[in-house]
Structures are given as C-alpha cells and as structure tokens.
Design a protein around this motif. Structure first.
Motif, mmCIF file in Angstrom:
data_model
loop_
_atom_site.group_PDB
_atom_site.id
_atom_site.type_symbol
_atom_site.label_atom_id
_atom_site.label_comp_id
_atom_site.label_asym_id
_atom_site.label_seq_id
_atom_site.Cartn_x
_atom_site.Cartn_y
_atom_site.Cartn_z
ATOM 1 N N GLU A 160 -61.656 -29.473 -45.274
ATOM 2 C CA GLU A 160 -61.076 -30.793 -45.058
ATOM 3 C C GLU A 160 -60.439 -31.340 -46.337
ATOM 4 O OE1 GLU A 160 -64.050 -33.317 -43.261
ATOM 5 O OE2 GLU A 160 -62.494 -34.735 -42.594
ATOM 6 N N LYS A 164 -56.442 -32.192 -46.573
ATOM 7 C CA LYS A 164 -55.951 -33.536 -46.915
ATOM 8 C C LYS A 164 -55.077 -33.495 -48.159
ATOM 9 C CE LYS A 164 -59.409 -36.460 -44.743
ATOM 10 N NZ LYS A 164 -60.800 -36.911 -44.880
ATOM 11 N N LYS A 226 -60.220 -30.211 -37.219
ATOM 12 C CA LYS A 226 -59.955 -31.242 -38.240
ATOM 13 C C LYS A 226 -58.570 -31.062 -38.863
ATOM 14 C CE LYS A 226 -64.681 -32.389 -39.532
ATOM 15 N NZ LYS A 226 -64.917 -33.812 -39.425
#
Ligand code: P53
Length: 479
Positions: A160, A164, A226
């Motif tokens: 994650e 990002k 995700k």
C-alpha cells in the motif's frame, strides 16, 4: 527479417531485481533481507543461508553491481538500446527495514522516486515487482516469515505504501516473484526466497508450504484490491516461473504424472487468476490435512483480488518419468521425477534449452486463464570472455534469445496470444539468484566484476547489446 512484428505499444525491455544489482545493502537505512544472508555458491555448490549476517562470509548481494550509485549511467544504456520498459523490484527492506516498522523509511522511498523519474526521462515505463526474494530478515527471525498469518499485514502495508507513493509513476506491478518455485517444497532456497522460513526447521515441510503460500495468495489478493482503489488504471499481475513438464514417453503413466506435476505447479497462478483453488490440489490438501487455516473471508478476498495479467519467466522445460513414482503414490516430489530430455541441449548450468516450449507456454497460459500475458524473464546464463580490445562476442546469447523471440512472435501471430511485453532477464550482468555467482551472466551490458567480488564495475556493451537494439528498433522484425 522474419516478416513478423509485434503489436504497436509492445513493451520491449529488460528485467532485474533489486537485491541482485543494487548493492548498498546497509545504506540509507536499508535493513537486512533474506538475500543478504545468502553466501556465494556455484554450479555444484548451493548457496548457504545463514542465520543473520556472519563475519568472514562472502555475501555477493551486499555490493552486487552497485546499481544504487550507478543507476543513471545504467538507465542511460538501457535507453540507448531503446527500452520501452524496465522491470525491477522495490527492495522491501529499503522501505520497511525490519518489515514490522510502523513508518516507512523516507530515504528508501526517495531512491525509487529518483529511479522512476530517471526511467521516465527516457520514456521508459517501470514494471515493478513488490516481493522479489527480498523479505526483511527480521520477519523470518521474529515471525517465521509467511508461516505466520501476521506477515500478511506487513506485506500489505508495504504494498500500500508503494502504491500510494508511486501511483503516478508506476502503472505495471507484480505482487510476488515466481511464487510457484516453492512447489519444490523441500528446497532451502525456494522456501526461503518465497516464504521466509528455514525448511529444515519445519516438522512437515510440505504442509508448511501449503499454508505459507496460502497466506501469500491472500496477501497478494488484498494488495490487488487496494491497488485498484488507489489507482484504477494500475495493471497488477502475478508472476510465476513457468516450466512445461512434458511426459518422458507416451506411456499413460508418464502422461498422467506430467499432468499431475503441471497441476501442482500451476495452482498458484490458478488461485491468482481464478480466485479459487483447483479441484485436484484442493482434494490433495484435504486428504493430507495440509493448510489448516483458511477462512471464509480468505476465500472471498481471493475471489475479489484476482490479477489483471499473468507475468511469467521462461527459461527451460522439464521432462517427467513415472519410473520411480506414479500418481498412485499420491506424493508430490517434482525433482524426484524430473529427468533429462534427450531431444534438447543444456546450458553450462544444466538448464534445458527449449524455445518451442515458450510457444507451448504461451498457449497453455492463454487457454487456462484468458488473460493478457507478459514474458517478464527469459534468457540463458553463460560465461563471457572479454577480448583484448574490450569487446565481448556473445553469439550464444543472441542465438538463444532469437529462437525464443521467434517462438513468441509465432504465438502472437498464429495463435492469437495477447502479449503485453518481453523483458529478457538480467539485461545488465548481475548476481545470480540461484548460485550467487557474477560469472553466470545474462546481460547485454557487461559489468567488470568477478565471483570474488573484484573488478572495476565498469560497464561495456556486448555484441548482443547492438543486436537487441535492432530488434527493438524493428519491433521484432530484424532478428
Ligand atoms: P539464476 C530457478 C529456476 C528458474 C528461475 O536464475 C529462477 C530460479 C531461481 O534461481 O529464478 C529467476 O540467477 C528469478 C531471478 C533469477 C533468474 O530466474 O539462478 O526470478 O531472480 O536471477 C535466473 O540463473
């Protein structure tokens, strides 16, 4: 000229992995990874995996080819070859040095910002593997690697964080490198690099593998879910070491055994692509009482987190014989049933050379998954010789790659395979994963360093460099 070209936008490039080329193993806050505790081996001497870094041992990944400080020069050379993409991995321990850290290491994140910016400067698309044999060693010591469900959360935090941070600089991702290597569940190297545990410390190594790989598949699926939330344009793939296993003869015992072996190598990508376990594997796991911990939530996550494409490496094929074991023995011991194929030659490291097998692979995977494919590794390890004038003549490498590219082009042209790209392995010489040698070379770019770690690190262009440049410039027509 072959008369064939690849489709427009085809991703020609090359592939490497962080631990095999970056070096700088303890710089700017980087932690110790599983690759940092592997010593140098050779064709007949396996790498030793030590409990932590020990004084006086030779760990070739510690300095590798020092890409960490040479990446600008190296990316420039790849741009000169015309690369459209560059596959590398993000060293997990640069971002989370121990794996269970709460906050990422900014210096590590910054390194990849700079690397990806350098790629984009030349119009080169980064293709990124999240876990390429690089688990933080701390997770091995403290948690037993992926034998522990907790490690799913640490992996997801890492994934994650990367998604990002690099959401606008990376589009193509893969979750785990060659996750299916651990089908050889007794292998020290395979289980450590895939799952982060010492196989000889397990009570029932086969059971351990089924459980650990399950946790990885769940971790991968959560990452896919995700990742798509963070950027819906991401293409997130799996990555397997695809090796056709042929029956040694047309004796139905051999044919059945070959089918069984293919099932027990393919189930990893089956779960990645279908979101469920295949019947034969599920039945085997049930019968033997392996993989005790699987929840309803896991099954749902696997369904929701299927991959966008199938990335795979292709080096060789194998041959199986039921002479010593048939499917009625109800055992999966792939190395024990694998024998040489009399129709095919081998490399100096005993890897069978089988370009036609690549066409077989592309068809098998297309039939099975109906998803785009990406050949993210292919190549032949070889000894190179530097001539007095500094040139390096490597016709064997060119021959190998040419034959494989022909097979790939036929699969696309005649068989309708949907292929995203082709990134030959080790486009710049680097440390071999299997043996830890520098002398097992794959590169178009030569790096002056030997197995004892000596050399100037100077980069030079091999004959294959100019050849591959032409291949790319002609979009695969000029071989
Ligand atoms: P090396 C075994 C069989 C096929 C692929 O391998 C393998 C391995 C592990 O050794 O690994 C992949 O360096 C892997 C790369 C690796 C490359 O193939 O042993 O994804 O990290 O370097 C070639 O010759």
């Amino acid at each position: 000229m072959t008369g064939y070209k690849m489709p427009k936008g085809f991703l020609w490039g090359g592939a490497v992995a962080a631990h095999q080329l970056e070096g700088a193993w303890n710089e700017d806050g980087k932690g110790v990874s599983v690759a940092d505790v592997m010593t140098a081996g050779s064709v007949d001497k396996p790498r030793e995996i030590t409990h932590g870094v020990k004084e006086g041992k030779n760990y070739p990944n510690h300095s590798a080819i020092d890409f960490y400080h040479h990446y600008k020069e190296d990316i420039k050379l790849m741009a000169e070859m015309g690369f459209k993409c560059f596959r590398t991995s993000i060293a997990w321990t640069r971002i989370f040095p121990n794996g269970d850290d709460k906050e990422p290491n900014e210096a590590g994140l910054k390194f990849y910002d700079d690397l990806f910016a350098e790629c984009h400067k030349y119009g080169i698309e980064p293709v990124i593997t999240l876990a390429h044999f690089e688990m933080p060693y701390h997770l091995v010591e403290k948690y037993g690697g992926f034998t522990n469900r907790k490690v799913i959360d640490f992996y997801v935090r890492f994934a994650e964080t990367c998604f990002k941070r690099y959401k606008d600089s990376v589009k193509y991702w893969m979750t785990f490198n060659e996750i299916d290597n651990q089908a050889d569940w007794a292998g020290k190297f395979q289980t450590m690099t895939n799952s982060g545990y010492f196989v000889d410390e397990q009570e029932n190594p086969e059971a351990t593998m089924f459980q650990a790989a399950h946790y990885e598949l769940v971790a991968s699926a959560i990452a896919v879910i995700k990742g798509h939330q963070i950027n819906p344009n991401f293409k997130i793939g799996c990555m397997i070491n695809f090796t056709p296993f042929y029956p040694a003869t047309s004796d139905p015992e051999d044919v059945l055994l070959a089918q069984r072996v293919m099932q027990f190598r393919s189930w990893f990508s089956d779960v990645h692509c279908w979101g469920e376990y295949p019947k034969a594997v599920e039945a085997y796991i049930e019968r033997h009482g392996y993989r005790k911990d699987i929840t309803e939530e896991d099954r749902q996550v696997l369904k929701d987190g299927t991959v966008d494409y199938v990335g795979f490496s292709y080096y060789s094929s194998n041959n199986v014989s039921a002479d010593t074991m048939t499917i009625d023995d109800d055992k999966i011991d792939i190395p024990a049933v694998t024998i040489a194929n009399k129709y095919l030659k081998q490399t100096d490291w005993n890897w069978t050379i089988d370009p036609k097998g690549l066409r077989w692979a592309l068809n098998f995977l297309t039939d099975r998954y109906h998803k785009p494919l990406f050949i993210v590794e292919n190549g032949m390890g070889a000894y190179d010789k530097v001539e007095a004038d500094g040139s390096i003549h490597d016709p064997y490498r060119i021959d190998y790659l040419r034959e494989h590219i022909i097979a790939m082009e036929r699969a696309v042209e005649f068989d309708g395979v949907d292929l995203m790209g082709y990134t030959p392995w080790g486009c710049i010489d680097l440390v071999s994963a299997g043996t830890g040698q520098m002398s097992k070379r794959y590169g178009f770019i030569y790096v002056d360093k030997d197995d004892d770690g000596k050399g100037t690190l100077k980069r030079s262009r091999k004959d294959s460099f100019y050849w591959y440049k032409n291949v790319i410039a002609s979009n695969g027509e000029d071989l």
